[in-house]
Design an enzyme around this catalytic site. Sequence first.
Site, PDB file in Angstrom:
ATOM      1  N   CYS A 390     -30.667 -80.607  38.514  1.00 13.10           N
ATOM      2  CA  CYS A 390     -30.360 -81.130  37.192  1.00 13.10           C
ATOM      3  C   CYS A 390     -31.359 -82.213  36.762  1.00 13.10           C
ATOM      4  O   CYS A 390     -32.449 -81.888  36.328  1.00 13.10           O
ATOM      5  CB  CYS A 390     -28.913 -81.594  37.141  1.00 13.10           C
ATOM      6  SG  CYS A 390     -28.271 -81.557  35.465  1.00 13.10           S
ATOM      7  N   HIS A 519     -26.110 -77.017  38.821  1.00 11.95           N
ATOM      8  CA  HIS A 519     -25.771 -77.681  40.091  1.00 11.95           C
ATOM      9  C   HIS A 519     -25.377 -76.642  41.134  1.00 11.95           C
ATOM     10  O   HIS A 519     -24.195 -76.321  41.256  1.00 11.95           O
ATOM     11  CB  HIS A 519     -24.621 -78.663  39.879  1.00 11.95           C
ATOM     12  CG  HIS A 519     -24.992 -79.870  39.085  1.00 11.95           C
ATOM     13  ND1 HIS A 519     -25.475 -81.009  39.673  1.00 11.95           N
ATOM     14  CD2 HIS A 519     -24.983 -80.102  37.759  1.00 11.95           C
ATOM     15  CE1 HIS A 519     -25.736 -81.914  38.733  1.00 11.95           C
ATOM     16  NE2 HIS A 519     -25.441 -81.387  37.562  1.00 11.95           N
ATOM     17  N   GLU A 521     -25.042 -76.947  44.179  1.00  6.64           N
ATOM     18  CA  GLU A 521     -24.216 -77.507  45.251  1.00  6.64           C
ATOM     19  C   GLU A 521     -22.729 -77.176  45.088  1.00  6.64           C
ATOM     20  O   GLU A 521     -21.985 -77.118  46.058  1.00  6.64           O
ATOM     21  CB  GLU A 521     -24.412 -79.027  45.371  1.00  6.64           C
ATOM     22  CG  GLU A 521     -23.918 -79.883  44.208  1.00  6.64           C
ATOM     23  CD  GLU A 521     -24.966 -80.103  43.107  1.00  6.64           C
ATOM     24  OE1 GLU A 521     -25.873 -79.250  42.969  1.00  6.64           O
ATOM     25  OE2 GLU A 521     -24.874 -81.113  42.393  1.00  6.64           O
TER      26      GLU A 521
HETATM   27  N1  GLN Z   1     -28.972 -86.955  32.521  1.00  6.00           N
HETATM   28  C1  GLN Z   1     -29.357 -85.578  32.452  1.00  6.00           C
HETATM   29  C2  GLN Z   1     -28.667 -84.854  31.318  1.00  6.00           C
HETATM   30  O1  GLN Z   1     -27.673 -85.289  30.820  1.00  6.00           O
HETATM   31  C3  GLN Z   1     -29.098 -84.870  33.774  1.00  6.00           C
HETATM   32  C4  GLN Z   1     -27.653 -84.727  34.093  1.00  6.00           C
HETATM   33  C5  GLN Z   1     -27.378 -84.414  35.538  1.00  6.00           C
HETATM   34  O2  GLN Z   1     -28.233 -84.596  36.389  1.00  6.00           O
HETATM   35  N2  GLN Z   1     -26.170 -83.980  35.847  1.00  6.00           N
HETATM   36  O3  GLN Z   1     -29.118 -83.821  30.891  1.00  6.00           O
END
Ligand code: GLN
Length: 543
Positions: A390, A519, A521
């Site tokens: 992410c 994600h 994970e």
């Molecule tokens: N801050 C980034 C976004 O909002 C990444 C979010 C995250 O890593 N879950 O897109």
Amino acid sequence: MKRRRTYIFIVGGVMSGVGKGVATASIGAVLKARGLRVTAVKIDPYINVDAGTLNPVEHGEVFVTHDGLEADQDLGNYERFLDEDLLEVDYMTTGRVFLSVIQRERSLGYGGKTVQVVHHIAKEVMERIKAAAAHHDADVTLIEVGGTVGDYENILYLEAARVMKLEAPGDVLVGLVSYLPVPGSVGEMKTKPTQHAMHAVNSVGLQADFVICRAQQKIDAPRKQKLATLCNLQAEDIISAPNVSSIYSVPLELYKEGLCERIIKKLKLPRHETRLTPWERLRRNIESSVKPVRIGIVGKYVSTGDFVLTDAYLSVLEAVKHAAWSIHRTPEMVWLNAEEFEQNPKNIARSLKGLDGILVPGGFGTRGIEGKLGAIRYAREKKIPYLGLCYGLQLATIEFARHVLKRKHAHTTEIDPKTPDPIIHLMNEQEEKMKDKDYGGSMRLGAYPCVLRDGSKAKKLYGTNNIMERHRHRYECNPEYREPLAKAGLLATGLSPDGKLVEIIELKNHPFFMASQFHPEFLSRPFKPHPLFLGFLKAASKK
Ligand code: GLN
């Protein structure tokens, strides 16, 4: 034919953080291994409507379900142990419960009745639990009540348990997960705090049907008998649960203690054969993995005061373990604080030098960003396997734009709204939400499809072109930069089906440099390591 539904409430005694979630998940795992259909519900007694707005240092990881709920990390434990996907129906908070009761009242859903906490709120809780059981068509539904008995906050939920037990006494059990300290000065295991916890359970009109005794060591026979008598139970209902080296052996331990047998007997459930072979195989795998693989996790939600808490990255940690064990390696996690890299950039090389792999997990905001970018640059240039999740994808893209495309001020508009090179920017539909301060549950959340490019490393790892993965983000790769980045070697190899959104990037001419906007994970399971983590760990073990 409608299945008979049974329910097991799990409440905590003495203190929090003793592994109530893992105990709940493990009971579920053993009952499932017994051929029963099992699901689990988590109740958090706070007012937040979901976990999305909670600070990870305070509350741990925000786990995202397939249907996009931002939930407590325990849902992740349940998914990993039960090997089932859980959903929004499987989670409630006090805020969520009150919100729906108030909304129903405003639309005259109570037909002019006085809407009361004791009756209507408890009824709403019971209905939600029953709806979750029905949704999963479960024989057994485990309900973990957050907090500790005696807390003002969780009385409502104990009231729901009391009424459900009253309505169907043979179908509802209550389990107490307690802690038995062995004070250094005395050198003896003390049962008194657990007796008091049981009194707190009794004071709301309930009696626990079994007690899981978490402790440094096993509870011995005399104390077991004493606790049983004082808690109104048989000695077999007092379950020893000493510390173990891996949470994944807890199902086997609880089974050995006979807990499953007691539950089956008390709920009069059908007796099937118990198939614990996968759990035994996993334990053997864990125990026989000796050669270490060192993975550096560059984060920021790790220290509070004098303590280092890694709960904010729980699923990441578990996913690394699953993948490592499956290739017979012992995962060695090195927690790196991105902010320290910022204070002194020399720390970057010093800390990352001996690592086999570097991982940058998800995150938000400014703190630690330049430190993370430094770590990513190090991984790229020194050809150390890298996995970005992410924010880890967004930052890897920014780092590449800055140092390879020479766009010095490239950034994400999350941090620098005026950057001349908005490599990462806000998605269109998000602009409006931000203007309206609509922050709760409004990110791109839950599972979305992604198409993998033929010939890519991603496709090779997954073994298919079409995947579904869970998301939690507001910002995205700006499509205007896709081409120049690709020309320089950073390829977008996973896209949304309409081709608009970048989901996976990978770097050419590097042993392993991959990142995902989703994600991964959240989908890793102990018996099914996630393909991206597996690819990463395999590359790291070769280093
Ligand atoms: N801050 C980034 C976004 O909002 C990444 C979010 C995250 O890593 N879950 O897109």
